[in-house]
Motif scaffolding. Structure first.
Motif, PDB file in Angstrom:
ATOM      1  N   THR A  23      25.461  18.458  32.299  1.00  0.00           N
ATOM      2  CA  THR A  23      25.722  17.275  33.289  1.00  0.00           C
ATOM      3  C   THR A  23      24.579  16.595  33.886  1.00  0.00           C
ATOM      4  N   VAL A  24      23.704  17.207  34.368  1.00  0.00           N
ATOM      5  CA  VAL A  24      22.436  16.679  34.952  1.00  0.00           C
ATOM      6  C   VAL A  24      21.755  15.833  33.850  1.00  0.00           C
ATOM      7  N   GLY A  25      21.734  16.318  32.588  1.00  0.00           N
ATOM      8  CA  GLY A  25      21.082  15.433  31.598  1.00  0.00           C
ATOM      9  C   GLY A  25      21.644  14.354  31.303  1.00  0.00           C
ATOM     10  N   ILE A  26      23.023  14.207  31.310  1.00  0.00           N
ATOM     11  CA  ILE A  26      23.908  13.131  31.118  1.00  0.00           C
ATOM     12  C   ILE A  26      23.421  11.910  32.167  1.00  0.00           C
ATOM     13  N   ILE A  27      23.586  12.640  33.290  1.00  0.00           N
ATOM     14  CA  ILE A  27      23.219  11.709  34.436  1.00  0.00           C
ATOM     15  C   ILE A  27      21.899  11.207  34.524  1.00  0.00           C
ATOM     16  N   ARG A  28      20.992  11.962  34.380  1.00  0.00           N
ATOM     17  CA  ARG A  28      19.711  11.639  34.597  1.00  0.00           C
ATOM     18  C   ARG A  28      18.690  10.960  33.572  1.00  0.00           C
ATOM     19  N   LEU A  29      19.165  11.210  32.332  1.00  0.00           N
ATOM     20  CA  LEU A  29      18.280  10.817  31.069  1.00  0.00           C
ATOM     21  C   LEU A  29      18.435   9.565  30.834  1.00  0.00           C
ATOM     22  N   PRO A  30      17.549   8.729  30.455  1.00  0.00           N
ATOM     23  CA  PRO A  30      17.437   7.204  30.421  1.00  0.00           C
ATOM     24  C   PRO A  30      18.358   6.482  29.290  1.00  0.00           C
ATOM     25  N   ASP A  31      18.310   7.180  28.026  1.00  0.00           N
ATOM     26  CA  ASP A  31      18.953   6.708  26.858  1.00  0.00           C
ATOM     27  C   ASP A  31      20.039   7.378  26.301  1.00  0.00           C
ATOM     28  N   LEU A  32      20.823   6.685  25.207  1.00  0.00           N
ATOM     29  CA  LEU A  32      21.583   7.261  24.440  1.00  0.00           C
ATOM     30  C   LEU A  32      21.112   8.688  23.683  1.00  0.00           C
ATOM     31  N   ALA A  82      27.900  14.771  17.641  1.00  0.00           N
ATOM     32  CA  ALA A  82      26.755  14.358  18.181  1.00  0.00           C
ATOM     33  C   ALA A  82      26.045  13.537  17.209  1.00  0.00           C
ATOM     34  N   HIS A  83      26.015  14.114  15.848  1.00  0.00           N
ATOM     35  CA  HIS A  83      25.217  13.521  14.921  1.00  0.00           C
ATOM     36  C   HIS A  83      25.978  12.264  14.511  1.00  0.00           C
ATOM     37  N   ALA A  84      27.203  12.323  14.402  1.00  0.00           N
ATOM     38  CA  ALA A  84      28.008  10.911  14.125  1.00  0.00           C
ATOM     39  C   ALA A  84      27.802  10.065  15.246  1.00  0.00           C
ATOM     40  N   ILE A  85      27.634  10.286  16.437  1.00  0.00           N
ATOM     41  CA  ILE A  85      27.322   9.295  17.551  1.00  0.00           C
ATOM     42  C   ILE A  85      25.962   8.906  17.357  1.00  0.00           C
ATOM     43  N   ALA A  86      24.876   9.510  17.164  1.00  0.00           N
ATOM     44  CA  ALA A  86      23.762   9.262  16.956  1.00  0.00           C
ATOM     45  C   ALA A  86      23.553   8.288  15.734  1.00  0.00           C
ATOM     46  N   ARG A  87      24.184   8.472  14.546  1.00  0.00           N
ATOM     47  CA  ARG A  87      24.236   7.752  13.471  1.00  0.00           C
ATOM     48  C   ARG A  87      24.583   6.372  13.838  1.00  0.00           C
ATOM     49  N   ALA A  88      25.878   6.467  14.763  1.00  0.00           N
ATOM     50  CA  ALA A  88      26.512   4.973  14.915  1.00  0.00           C
ATOM     51  C   ALA A  88      25.899   4.300  16.197  1.00  0.00           C
ATOM     52  N   GLY A  89      24.787   4.870  16.847  1.00  0.00           N
ATOM     53  CA  GLY A  89      23.889   4.237  17.682  1.00  0.00           C
ATOM     54  C   GLY A  89      22.699   3.697  16.799  1.00  0.00           C
ATOM     55  N   LYS A  90      22.362   4.271  16.082  1.00  0.00           N
ATOM     56  CA  LYS A  90      21.287   3.485  15.261  1.00  0.00           C
ATOM     57  C   LYS A  90      21.659   2.521  14.148  1.00  0.00           C
ATOM     58  N   GLU A  91      23.033   2.660  13.874  1.00  0.00           N
ATOM     59  CA  GLU A  91      23.461   1.549  13.017  1.00  0.00           C
ATOM     60  C   GLU A  91      23.901   0.253  13.868  1.00  0.00           C
ATOM     61  N   GLN A  92      23.909   0.688  15.202  1.00  0.00           N
ATOM     62  CA  GLN A  92      24.322  -0.557  16.278  1.00  0.00           C
ATOM     63  C   GLN A  92      23.022  -1.028  16.715  1.00  0.00           C
ATOM     64  N   ASP A  93      21.845  -0.552  16.031  1.00  0.00           N
ATOM     65  CA  ASP A  93      20.502  -0.874  16.764  1.00  0.00           C
ATOM     66  C   ASP A  93      20.264  -0.305  17.930  1.00  0.00           C
ATOM     67  N   VAL A  94      20.908   0.668  18.602  1.00  0.00           N
ATOM     68  CA  VAL A  94      20.539   1.116  19.887  1.00  0.00           C
ATOM     69  C   VAL A  94      19.181   1.562  19.998  1.00  0.00           C
ATOM     70  N   GLU A  95      18.252   1.212  20.723  1.00  0.00           N
ATOM     71  CA  GLU A  95      16.892   1.290  20.910  1.00  0.00           C
ATOM     72  C   GLU A  95      16.452   2.628  21.767  1.00  0.00           C
TER      73      GLU A  95
END
Length: 106
Positions: A23-32, A82-95
């Motif tokens: 929970t703290v990681g989701i709130i505090r970390l900077p990117d996807l 989590a892998h599927a979400i990360a792959r979708a972020g990469k395909e959407q060019d999330v930096e």
């Protein structure tokens, strides 16, 4: 308290700690990507430990077998999601956050 109950309580407490860390990681970390890492790893471990502790307390019953099935299901599907979400972020060019260099590098 029996030793089995102590081990089960310890598993639930450690699982709750990892859930809190997620929970703290989701709130505090900077990117996807870093948030996803915190959520998938810590949340999976927290859920698995908590369910294992509850299954130990229940003993050899139908309910504990259901908890073991749920434990295995979470252990397999959470990293896959989590892998599927990360792959979708990469395909959407999330930096990722930051400039891509380690601290101390020139």
């Amino acid at each position: 308290m029996t030793p089995l109950e102590i081990v089960a309580a310890l598993l639930v407490v450690v699982g709750t700690f990892f859930g809190f860390v997620a929970t703290v990681g989701i709130i505090r970390l900077p990117d996807l990507y870093s948030r996803l890492h915190a959520a998938s790893k810590s949340d999976t471990l927290g859920s698995v430990l908590s369910l294992a502790g509850i299954a130990l307390v229940l003993g050899l019953r139908t309910e504990s077998l259901k908890l073991v099935f749920l434990l295995v299901f979470l252990f397999l599907t959470s990293p896959t999601a989590a892998h599927a979400i990360a792959r979708a972020g990469k395909e959407q060019d999330v930096e990722p956050a930051g400039d891509g260099t380690w601290e101390g590098e020139e």
